[in-house]
Scaffold this active site. Structure first.
Site, mmCIF file in Angstrom:
data_model
loop_
_atom_site.group_PDB
_atom_site.id
_atom_site.type_symbol
_atom_site.label_atom_id
_atom_site.label_comp_id
_atom_site.label_asym_id
_atom_site.label_seq_id
_atom_site.Cartn_x
_atom_site.Cartn_y
_atom_site.Cartn_z
ATOM 1 N N TYR A 49 0.810 -1.152 0.004
ATOM 2 C CA TYR A 49 -0.044 -0.131 -0.116
ATOM 3 C C TYR A 49 0.853 1.256 -0.053
ATOM 4 O O TYR A 49 0.476 2.322 -0.497
ATOM 5 C CB TYR A 49 -1.003 0.070 1.194
ATOM 6 N N HIS A 112 0.419 -11.711 1.580
ATOM 7 C CA HIS A 112 -0.613 -10.755 0.816
ATOM 8 C C HIS A 112 -1.179 -11.737 -0.262
ATOM 9 O O HIS A 112 -2.391 -11.422 -0.485
ATOM 10 C CB HIS A 112 0.285 -9.522 0.349
#
Length: 287
Positions: A49, A112
């Site tokens: 992110y 992830h």
């Protein structure tokens, strides 16, 4: 706020706040600060992110101003595919995230994506857990067959599996599979990223009127009520306040079933079964 008990014994808030797609560091820092001030204690970020530093600054400000303590917070981050090459790269990725966050530990580290050598990478975050760098470990986007194979072969069962969960992609069988292994389901995109007219859906709006709630609040309550942790995101304080104001009503079994009937049976946000999508994620470098 309600809490879930992880397989480590740790308590995780049933609702938290996500910072996906808030790349501007100044905005992200302020949004995190506002979220804590609003009452959120679970904060979810990821190396990919590109805003771990901003989240860390927002947390530090909130603690300095007496809004919370580090012990009251539950911080999640994630190891990206680029660092899921082997045990060492994953372990070093956790250390890199801690450095960016300016924290001695996080509460949860996730792989992830089920890509790269995720078994070896998981051994790296298992080591991070044993070394006290994180209080719990888990995975994200692990679909049922992948999660089953994974849980049957790892030393430490994942505490959490963060996947897409909302009324248009219910994944009830996947949730049942997670719970069979003691894995807590956590929803990314619990508001379907605004797709399907979710905020103005007539049926959801009608249910909301009964309780004096919005369609979004109904959707969030629906997931929470089926034992799914939720991490909605908003940069607007009013929406933050609305999203966390879901603990004073209870949907009936009939309403729960009616909401679930909107299920399309597939995602319209990501395509984990598309080779091109997988190739793109594997080629996405963040450092």
């Amino acid at each position: 706020m309600e809490f879930l008990t992880l397989n480590t014994g740790a308590k995780m808030p049933l609702e938290g706040f996500g910072v996906f797609q808030i790349p501007d560091p100044t905005q992200c820092e302020q949004v995190v600060y506002d979220a804590i001030r609003t009452g959120y204690r679970l904060l979810d970020t990821a190396a990919a992110y590109m805003n771990e530093e901003a989240l860390g600054r927002g947390v530090a400000r909130a603690i300095a101003d007496g809004l919370t303590t580090r012990a009251e917070l539950f911080i999640t981050t994630k190891v990206w595919v680029q660092d899921q090459k082997n045990e060492e790269t994953a372990y070093e990725a956790v250390k890199a995230s801690l450095k960016k966050l300016h924290m001695d530990y996080v509460d949860l580290v996730l792989l992830h994506q089920p890509m790269g050598d995720y078994f070896a990478a998981y051994r790296g975050i298992e080591k991070a857990y044993k070394d006290g760098l994180t209080k719990a470990i888990g995975v994200a986007n692990f679909y049922p067959a992948i999660l089953t194979n994974f849980c049957e072969n790892v030393e430490i069962i994942p505490a959490v599996n963060q996947v897409e969960l909302h009324p248009f992609f219910v994944q009830q069988k996947a949730i049942e599979n997670m719970k069979a292994y003691g894995v807590v389901p956590q929803a990314w995109g619990p508001l379907a990223e605004g797709k399907h007219g979710i905020f103005t859906d007539p049926h959801l709006t009608q249910i909301g009127k009964k309780y004096g709630k919005s369609a979004a609040q109904v959707v969030l309550r629906w997931n929470a009520q089926r034992g799914v942790s939720i991490i909605p995101k908003s940069v607007h304080i009013e929406r933050m306040e609305q999203n966390i104001d879901i603990w004073d009503f209870h949907l009936t079994d009939e309403e729960m079933a009616e909401i679930a009937s909107k299920d399309l049976g597939h995602s319209e946000i990501v395509k984990h079964d598309d080779p091109g999508f997988v190739k793109a994620l594997c080629g996405m470098n963040i450092h």
